[in-house]
Design an enzyme around this catalytic site. Structure first.
Site, short mmCIF file in Angstrom:
data_model
loop_
_atom_site.label_atom_id
_atom_site.label_comp_id
_atom_site.label_asym_id
_atom_site.label_seq_id
_atom_site.Cartn_x
_atom_site.Cartn_y
_atom_site.Cartn_z
CE LYS A 1 -10.47 -5.06 8.28
NZ LYS A 1 -10.61 -3.93 7.58
N GLY B 1 -5.86 -5.69 1.74
CA GLY B 1 -4.57 -5.61 2.56
C GLY B 1 -3.53 -6.77 2.93
NE ARG C 1 -4.41 -1.42 1.26
CZ ARG C 1 -5.36 -1.86 2.91
NH1 ARG C 1 -5.00 -1.84 3.69
NH2 ARG C 1 -6.17 -2.47 1.94
N GLY D 1 -12.19 -4.21 1.25
CA GLY D 1 -13.56 -3.83 1.28
C GLY D 1 -14.48 -2.72 0.08
N1 LIG Z 1 -10.81 -18.87 10.62
C1 LIG Z 1 -11.15 -17.82 11.09
N2 LIG Z 1 -10.40 -17.33 11.80
C2 LIG Z 1 -9.80 -16.08 12.29
N3 LIG Z 1 -9.48 -15.19 11.79
C3 LIG Z 1 -9.41 -15.37 10.45
C4 LIG Z 1 -9.77 -16.90 9.90
N4 LIG Z 1 -9.66 -16.55 8.71
C5 LIG Z 1 -8.99 -15.93 7.90
N5 LIG Z 1 -8.49 -15.12 9.26
C6 LIG Z 1 -8.53 -13.56 9.59
O1 LIG Z 1 -8.52 -12.83 8.20
C7 LIG Z 1 -7.17 -11.37 8.67
C8 LIG Z 1 -8.23 -10.73 7.57
O2 LIG Z 1 -9.29 -10.54 7.33
P1 LIG Z 1 -9.55 -8.89 6.36
O3 LIG Z 1 -8.98 -8.04 7.34
O4 LIG Z 1 -11.70 -8.84 6.77
O5 LIG Z 1 -9.07 -9.58 4.99
P2 LIG Z 1 -8.39 -8.40 3.45
O6 LIG Z 1 -7.50 -7.42 4.76
O7 LIG Z 1 -7.74 -9.15 2.47
O8 LIG Z 1 -9.93 -7.42 3.53
C9 LIG Z 1 -6.55 -12.38 8.30
O9 LIG Z 1 -5.45 -11.65 9.07
C10 LIG Z 1 -6.58 -13.52 8.83
O10 LIG Z 1 -5.93 -13.92 9.88
O1 LIG Z 2 -7.16 -2.37 5.27
C1 LIG Z 2 -8.61 -1.61 5.12
O2 LIG Z 2 -9.59 -2.58 3.94
P1 LIG Z 2 -9.41 -3.88 3.50
O3 LIG Z 2 -9.52 -4.78 5.41
O4 LIG Z 2 -10.58 -4.08 3.60
O5 LIG Z 2 -8.47 -4.45 3.00
C2 LIG Z 2 -8.89 -0.10 4.80
O6 LIG Z 2 -7.71 0.30 5.01
C3 LIG Z 2 -9.49 0.36 5.21
O7 LIG Z 2 -9.70 -0.52 7.45
P2 LIG Z 2 -11.09 -0.25 7.86
O8 LIG Z 2 -11.68 -1.29 7.28
O9 LIG Z 2 -9.99 -0.41 8.85
O10 LIG Z 2 -11.94 1.24 8.00
#
Ligand SMILES: Nc1ncnc2c1ncn2[C@@H]1O[C@H](COP(=O)(O)OP(=O)(O)O)[C@@H](O)[C@H]1O
Ligand SMILES: O=C(OP(=O)(O)O)[C@H](O)COP(=O)(O)O
Length: 393
Positions: free
Chosen positions: A197, A350, A36, A373
């Site tokens: 999330k 991320g 990023r 997101g």
């Molecule tokens: N089964 C699970 N239980 C708990 N955490 C998980 C599980 N699968 C994935 N994760 C966690 O989800 C996190 C990423 O989630 P998220 O922020 O939603 O994804 P992204 O950043 O790709 O949008 C990672 O740190 C990973 O360890």
């Molecule tokens: O990591 C982010 O989003 P992402 O996990 O959906 O890629 C952005 O920096 C937004 O962060 P936020 O979901 O805490 O508002």
């Protein structure tokens, strides 16, 4: 893109408040993936080369309006400075006297990085007072934080009410690439969603079901769906208040003929730790004292088959806790399937991007998006608040 960009304005001598998304993954204070930061470099370089006084602002993590020492942007400033080969001054405050003094001392081409904007209680509330305080620092607002463009916060939306507002190069590239892929999606169109999330992501599924042919759900998100189907998920990540919604979505998928696939097996452990002994079970047999931390081999195979025959694949959210080696294989397997897919492939988020980079497959993906997101909301057909505030051409 019908928004003005930094190419449309003269930035020389101007104080430019540039919102970036430097929300990078950290492990004990070390940046584990700087994608990023690198992605924002073209905009930052353009601004400095053209004589702007650059004020960078970003969030890191979710400190919820309080100062959290581990979430200071100090390591980010260091990495940015290394990447640019230029010194980057970082303030310990986000707004206030210290910041104003630093800004007043900026010369053309200088770069200042403000402290984590989410240390301010007003940031996520899009507080007008904080927006004005940010705006007071600058003459022009540039939004290059695509990853945070789905948030209507003071530094992503409110500030633009007080300053001319334009897009940076990263924002522009993301909107154009994703816009093109999603306008008339090639089919079969498959979305893969995972990660942790759950509250954020479950909301987008409703609209996704109107767009996609296949929806593969893994990661932490999958357990709310499994539980909604009556499967006991033990200690796995669960959003109990979202069970009804999950049921509604599964029904909608059935009615619309969308193939919604959930894990059939999982790698489980009794604690959330890198050295926790791992056990492979079918999802119907998750022990009460265990949590699912990765998708199992049967699921990987089913998901890979769907991915291989897709013409457009969008992936957001890892399939497991890939940061721990023994729970990373599901995410890597899906990464390999996406890399091998001959259709257009887009990975956002991320952590998902960090996982794909870790497995060395990034080069084989069509588009690596800095937004998880944000790309999902764009895919739903929503206008992102951080984009809506930018000036139209
Ligand atoms: N089964 C699970 N239980 C708990 N955490 C998980 C599980 N699968 C994935 N994760 C966690 O989800 C996190 C990423 O989630 P998220 O922020 O939603 O994804 P992204 O950043 O790709 O949008 C990672 O740190 C990973 O360890
Ligand atoms: O990591 C982010 O989003 P992402 O996990 O959906 O890629 C952005 O920096 C937004 O962060 P936020 O979901 O805490 O508002």
């Amino acid at each position: 893109m019908n928004k003005l960009s930094i190419l449309d304005v003269d930035v020389r001598g101007k104080r430019v408040f540039c919102r970036v998304d430097f929300n990078v993954p950290l492990d004990q204070g070390e940046i584990t993936d700087d994608n990023r930061i690198r992605a924002a470099l073209p905009t930052i370089r353009h601004l400095t080369v053209h004589g702007a006084k650059v004020i960078l602002a970003s969030h890191l993590g979710r400190p919820k309006g309080k100062v959290v020492e581990e979430l200071r942007l100090t390591p980010v400033a260091e990495r940015l400075s290394q990447l640019l080969g230029q010194s980057v001054v970082k303030t310990d405050q986000t707004v206030g006297e210290e910041v104003e003094k630093e800004v007043a001392g900026l010369k053309e081409g200088d770069i200042l990085l403000l402290e984590n904007v989410r240390f301010c209680p007003g940031e996520e509330k899009n507080d007008p007072e904080l927006s004005r305080a940010f705006a007071k620092l600058a003459d022009l607002y540039v939004n290059d934080a695509f990853g945070t463009a789905h948030r209507a916060h003071a530094s992503t939306a409110g500030i633009a009410e007080h300053l001319p507002a334009v897009a940076g190069f990263l924002m522009q590239r993301e909107l154009e690439t994703l816009g093109q892929a999603l306008q008339n999606p090639d089919r079969p169109f498959t979305a893969i969603i995972g990660g942790a999330k759950v509250k954020d992501k479950i909301g987008v599924i409703d609209n996704l079901l109107d767009k996609v042919d296949n929806l593969l759900i893994g990661g932490g998100l999958s357990f709310t769906f499994l539980k909604a189907k009556g499967v006991e998920v033990g200690q796995s990540l669960l959003e109990s208040e979202k069970l009804d919604q999950a049921r509604t979505f599964m029904k909608k998928a059935e009615q619309k003929g969308v193939r919604l696939l959930l894990p059939v097996d999982a790698v489980v452990a009794t604690s959330f730790a890198p050295d926790a002994p791992a056990k492979l079970v079918d999802v119907e047999a998750i022990p009460q004292d265990s949590m699912g931390l990765d998708i199992g081999p049967k699921t990987r195979e089913v998901f890979a088959d769907v991915i291989h025959t897709s013409k457009l694949v969008i992936w957001n959210g890892p399939m497991g806790v890939f940061e721990f080696d023994r729970f990373a294989e599901g995410t890597f397997a899906v990464g390999r399937a996406v890399a091998a897919c001959t259709g257009m492939t887009i990975i956002g988020g991320g952590d998902s991007v960090a996982a794909v980079k870790k497995s060395g497959l990034a080069e084989q993906v069509g588009h690596i998006s800095t937004g998880g997101g944000a790309s999902l909301e764009l895919m739903e057909g929503k206008t992102l608040p951080g984009v809506a505030v930018l000036q139209n051409k």
